[in-house]
Every structure is written in structure tokens, then in C-alpha cells.
Design an enzyme around this catalytic site. Sequence first.
Site, PDB file in Angstrom:
ATOM      1  N   SER A  24       0.821  -1.209   0.000  1.00 32.25           N
ATOM      2  CA  SER A  24       0.000   0.000   0.000  1.00 32.25           C
ATOM      3  C   SER A  24       0.855   1.259   0.000  1.00 32.25           C
ATOM      4  CB  SER A  24      -0.910   0.008   1.239  1.00 32.25           C
ATOM      5  OG  SER A  24      -0.128  -0.062   2.413  1.00 32.25           O
ATOM      6  N   ASN A 111      -1.312  -1.757  13.710  1.00 29.28           N
ATOM      7  CA  ASN A 111      -2.765  -1.528  13.765  1.00 29.28           C
ATOM      8  C   ASN A 111      -3.115  -0.237  14.503  1.00 29.28           C
ATOM      9  OD1 ASN A 111      -2.856  -3.912  12.428  1.00 29.28           O
ATOM     10  ND2 ASN A 111      -3.584  -5.136  14.163  1.00 29.28           N
ATOM     11  N   THR A 156     -38.786  27.959  -8.902  1.00 32.51           N
ATOM     12  CA  THR A 156     -39.102  26.661  -8.309  1.00 32.51           C
ATOM     13  C   THR A 156     -39.389  25.770  -9.508  1.00 32.51           C
ATOM     14  OG1 THR A 156     -41.462  27.125  -8.158  1.00 32.51           O
ATOM     15  CG2 THR A 156     -40.134  27.691  -6.217  1.00 32.51           C
ATOM     16  N   HIS A 157     -38.973  24.531  -9.414  1.00 34.26           N
ATOM     17  CA  HIS A 157     -39.081  23.602 -10.559  1.00 34.26           C
ATOM     18  C   HIS A 157     -38.343  24.148 -11.787  1.00 34.26           C
ATOM     19  CE1 HIS A 157     -42.497  21.808  -8.270  1.00 34.26           C
ATOM     20  NE2 HIS A 157     -42.728  23.090  -7.965  1.00 34.26           N
ATOM     21  N   SER A 278     -13.361  25.628 -27.369  1.00 37.44           N
ATOM     22  CA  SER A 278     -13.659  24.382 -28.065  1.00 37.44           C
ATOM     23  C   SER A 278     -12.600  24.170 -29.128  1.00 37.44           C
ATOM     24  CB  SER A 278     -15.037  24.473 -28.716  1.00 37.44           C
ATOM     25  OG  SER A 278     -15.134  23.544 -29.780  1.00 37.44           O
ATOM     26  N   LYS A 284     -16.852  29.253 -28.920  1.00 45.28           N
ATOM     27  CA  LYS A 284     -17.295  28.697 -27.639  1.00 45.28           C
ATOM     28  C   LYS A 284     -16.520  29.227 -26.441  1.00 45.28           C
ATOM     29  CE  LYS A 284     -20.026  25.938 -26.753  1.00 45.28           C
ATOM     30  NZ  LYS A 284     -20.157  24.508 -26.978  1.00 45.28           N
ATOM     31  N   ASN A 286     -16.717  27.743 -22.613  1.00 42.40           N
ATOM     32  CA  ASN A 286     -17.369  26.702 -21.813  1.00 42.40           C
ATOM     33  C   ASN A 286     -16.994  26.814 -20.337  1.00 42.40           C
ATOM     34  OD1 ASN A 286     -18.610  25.531 -24.084  1.00 42.40           O
ATOM     35  ND2 ASN A 286     -16.770  24.332 -24.542  1.00 42.40           N
ATOM     36  N   GLU A 291     -18.692  22.563 -14.510  1.00 45.81           N
ATOM     37  CA  GLU A 291     -19.206  21.228 -14.840  1.00 45.81           C
ATOM     38  C   GLU A 291     -18.482  20.147 -14.046  1.00 45.81           C
ATOM     39  OE1 GLU A 291     -19.994  20.924 -19.358  1.00 45.81           O
ATOM     40  OE2 GLU A 291     -18.633  22.598 -19.075  1.00 45.81           O
ATOM     41  N   TYR A 318      -8.750  -5.710  13.782  1.00 48.59           N
ATOM     42  CA  TYR A 318      -8.232  -5.281  12.485  1.00 48.59           C
ATOM     43  C   TYR A 318      -8.350  -6.384  11.440  1.00 48.59           C
ATOM     44  CZ  TYR A 318      -5.035  -3.698   8.844  1.00 48.59           C
ATOM     45  OH  TYR A 318      -4.499  -3.323   7.642  1.00 48.59           O
ATOM     46  N   GLN A 323      -7.162  -1.592   4.950  1.00 43.70           N
ATOM     47  CA  GLN A 323      -6.101  -0.890   4.228  1.00 43.70           C
ATOM     48  C   GLN A 323      -6.664  -0.131   3.027  1.00 43.70           C
ATOM     49  OE1 GLN A 323      -1.941  -2.357   3.753  1.00 43.70           O
ATOM     50  NE2 GLN A 323      -2.645  -2.945   1.722  1.00 43.70           N
ATOM     51  N   LYS A 326      -7.658   4.127   2.774  1.00 43.44           N
ATOM     52  CA  LYS A 326      -6.896   5.345   2.522  1.00 43.44           C
ATOM     53  C   LYS A 326      -7.022   5.863   1.092  1.00 43.44           C
ATOM     54  CE  LYS A 326      -3.740   3.288   4.901  1.00 43.44           C
ATOM     55  NZ  LYS A 326      -4.699   2.470   5.685  1.00 43.44           N
TER      56      LYS A 326
HETATM   57  N1  ARG Z   1      -0.900  -0.937   5.783  1.00 48.03           N
HETATM   58  C1  ARG Z   1      -1.790  -1.365   6.806  1.00 48.03           C
HETATM   59  C2  ARG Z   1      -3.108  -0.599   6.691  1.00 48.03           C
HETATM   60  O1  ARG Z   1      -3.120   0.407   6.125  1.00 48.03           O
HETATM   61  C3  ARG Z   1      -1.231  -1.121   8.160  1.00 48.03           C
HETATM   62  C4  ARG Z   1      -1.728  -2.039   9.194  1.00 48.03           C
HETATM   63  C5  ARG Z   1      -1.261  -3.406   8.904  1.00 48.03           C
HETATM   64  N2  ARG Z   1      -1.522  -4.291   9.954  1.00 48.03           N
HETATM   65  C6  ARG Z   1      -1.480  -5.595   9.811  1.00 48.03           C
HETATM   66  N3  ARG Z   1      -1.733  -6.302  10.839  1.00 48.03           N
HETATM   67  N4  ARG Z   1      -1.214  -6.138   8.669  1.00 48.03           N
HETATM   68  O2  ARG Z   1      -4.134  -1.035   7.149  1.00 48.03           O
END
Ligand code: ARG
Length: 461
Positions: A24, A111, A156-157, A278, A284, A286, A291, A318, A323, A326
Site C-alpha cells: 500500500s 494496527n 421553483t421547478h 472548443s 465557444k 465553456n 461542470e 483489524y 487498508q 486510505k
Molecule cells: N498498511 C496497513 C493498513 O493500512 C497497516 C496495518 C497493517 N496491519 C497488519 N496487521 N497487517 O491497514
Amino acid sequence: SGTDMWGGRFSGGPSAILQAINASVDIDQRLAEQDIDGSLAHAAMLAACGIISSEDARGISAGLETIRADIRAGNFTWSPALEDVHMNIEAALKERIGAPAGRLHTARSRNDQVATDFRLWLRETCARMEDGLRAYQRALVTQAQAHADWVMPGFTHLQTAQPVSLGHHLLCWVEAAERDIGRFADARARLNESPLGAAALAGTAFPIDREMTAKTLGFDRPMANSLDAVSSRDFALEALSAATIAAVNLSRFAEEIVLWTSRRFGFAKLTDAFSTGSSIMPQKRNPDAAELVRAKPGRIAGALQGLIIVCKGLPLAYSKDMQEDKALVFTAFDDLELAIAAMAGMTADLSFNREAMEEAAGEAYSDATDLADYVVRELGLPFRDAHHIAGSVVKEAEARGVSLSELPLEVFQAIEPRVDEAVFNVLTARASMESRTSYGGTAPVRVREQCALWAERLAQE
Ligand code: ARG
């Protein structure tokens, strides 16, 4: 490899596929600052509690600061083989300071570490959204003050309804932004508890001081339940909910900018700074930014939905599913931050066409309610009867293809004999707007009061 990271239990490395799905760091490296702050607080606490030596704590802190400097300078190499931001920084620390680095993870787990980092990140990010929304409010109030007595059609509408002040319309979005700010502030207050020291899930046997780390990191208190500390993600759901609602509010004004700047409305213009051309049609202009703000709820609500589905049904404590939180949160807030900035920019950039708005405000019998109100006020009829009379007058005007004020008095009198010349005083868009002096109404006197209150309030923020 697995042997390096997980030590004794492992003899082989992960397959390429495991590594690809598991890593990650491409995403969570955005938590580096928070991760280092959390580690600094943890190391200082471990030393204060006599769990590691002060010398080791000093070495750890100095090492972490060199890592922070390298990350800031873009001189840090992130390794997917080390999975995530936490393992990358810990491994770098080991390279730099040697054995004491291994003591940092005492009485801690990734964790509670990641939950801490993520809360710190969201706390700061929610505050930044609030600041952005304040700037947007300032731009709106400035425009509202300048246009407090400009009359435009209220809809309205999307059908012409009654004349309103342009300033009044703009202040509506100031109110909405205020609630959005409040939602971020609420989310921020509720998430501001420290998971650090919950360790993997059960707490720790080491004599740690969770109050100390909580205080160092600016949290209000340590979380009271170690399972909750590592497994709750409702704080992220709450922040994403606030983000979704804010994005929806922004998208509605964005849509109005699209409409108002269209030729059909002709109410407003964006300068070149907020217009795109455009590639084929040379004429144009825009409103692409508007948008795109209109579109952002698709992504932001999608992120909320995505995280809701990730969290649904997860047992304690956990699980690696978490993960995935994020990427969703980061993109949602990146999108929202840009959307807020675009709306603040466009709001300040807009110029309005007074004549076009005032003309449109008087069209489509937008003064029919004023006629009915006149009949109630001057002739003492019940509103329902007045509504019927005004409706008959509108029908007659429509048949003749004229506005109410263009009708001869005899036409009114054929429908209700007691109507006199004074009726024409109420039959203009401006008179209609100016008459609505009730608290919260669109009369310029009320709008100016509200502008002044907002200006004062925003100056204090
Ligand atoms: N990269 C993990 C996350 O974002 C960190 C926690 C990992 N913990 C574990 N027991 N594998 O959730």
C-alpha cells in the site's frame, strides 16, 4: 522479503502477486509526516516510562528527523517490498541508526499506528476543508454585498417563480457552506481520540502512558477500548459523509453557474481565467470547471459508498480490508479540495448582467403572487379567493400576450371591480423583491443586514 520483514516464522518470500495486492506504500506514503510524528511521541513516551533508554529514544528521534527531511526533499526511496509507509520508515531507521531502531515498535503495532496516522491526517484535512470553505464564503459574501439590490428571477421547478435579490441567492450558498464547515468541525472533534498504545488489539503488558502520547499528538484523550481503537473506521466514514454533502452543495451552485453563463440565461459571465474553448467551434466559451464541480459528487459519494461497503460486516478487530480506506479517503479529499477552490475562484470571477436578470425577473407572471397579496391587503379577501382572481387575470393577460402591468385597468376590474390604479405599484419585479421584508426574506434591507452579519463573522474567523 518475508524473511526480512517477518523474521523467524518465514523462510520464503511472498509471490509477486501477493506483493502486488498487499503493498500500500504507493498510497499510504502520504501518511509519512503523521507516521513520524506518531513514532516520535511513542519513542519519547517509552523512554519516559523507562521502557527504552533515553539514549535509544534520542537516537530514534534523530534518525526519524533525518528520514523526515529526506522524504520532504524527495530523497527517500519507497519500497513496495516493504509493504507500507510504516515498514518503509522503520526499515530506513534501522539502516540509519542500527539496533535501537528495533526498540521503537515495543508496545505498538501497525494496527494502532495506522489508526493514529490516519486520524491525524483527517484531523488536519478536515480543518483545511473548513478553511477552504471559509474562503469560498468570503467570495460569496463579497459578491452578495455588491449585488444586494439586483433583482433576478427566483425559480421553483426551474420555472420562474418570484423575483429575488441576487445577493439573497448568493447568501443561500453561504448558509450551506456554514453547515458543511460545521460537519467537518464535528467530525474533527469526534475523531480526535488517540488509538496509540492499543497495540495489535488487546493493549500491552508494558507500563505505557497513553495519556502522554495522546497529549503530545494533540488528541483529546486516549481511546478507552483497544479493540475499538484499532478497528473503528466510522471516523473516516463520517468525514467522507461530510465531504459528500459538501460536494453536493457545491455541485448545485456549480450547476447554476453553468445555467447562468449559458446564452439562454445570459445572467453571468466568467472571464478567460475560468472559461475554456472548443477545439472545433471558435466561438465557444465553456464553463468546464463548473461542470467538473457538478460531477465531483460522483467520485466523492462513490468513495463514501466504497468505504461503507469495505467496512460492512467486518468482525473485530483489524482486518486487512481496512487498508483500502486510505485510497478512497485521499482521492475524495483531493477532489473536494479542488472543488472548493474552483468554486471560490469562480464565485469571485463571476460578473453579472443586471438588465438580463431584471428583465427575466419580470417575465412569466412572476408578479402574480404580488397581485394576489394586493387583493388580500387592499380588499380584505381571503388569500384563496385572491389566488383565484389573480389566476384569472394571468389567464387573460396570457391570452392577450402581455404582462400583468401591460393590462388595462378595466381588465382587472372586469374580474374584481374594486381593483384600482394602485395595483400597478406592486406589478414590477423590483417592487416585488423589495416588499418581501420578512426575516430571512429577499428584500434588499434584509439582505444587507445578513451581508453585514456574515462580513463581521468572517472577519473574526
Ligand atoms: N498498511 C496497513 C493498513 O493500512 C497497516 C496495518 C497493517 N496491519 C497488519 N496487521 N497487517 O491497514
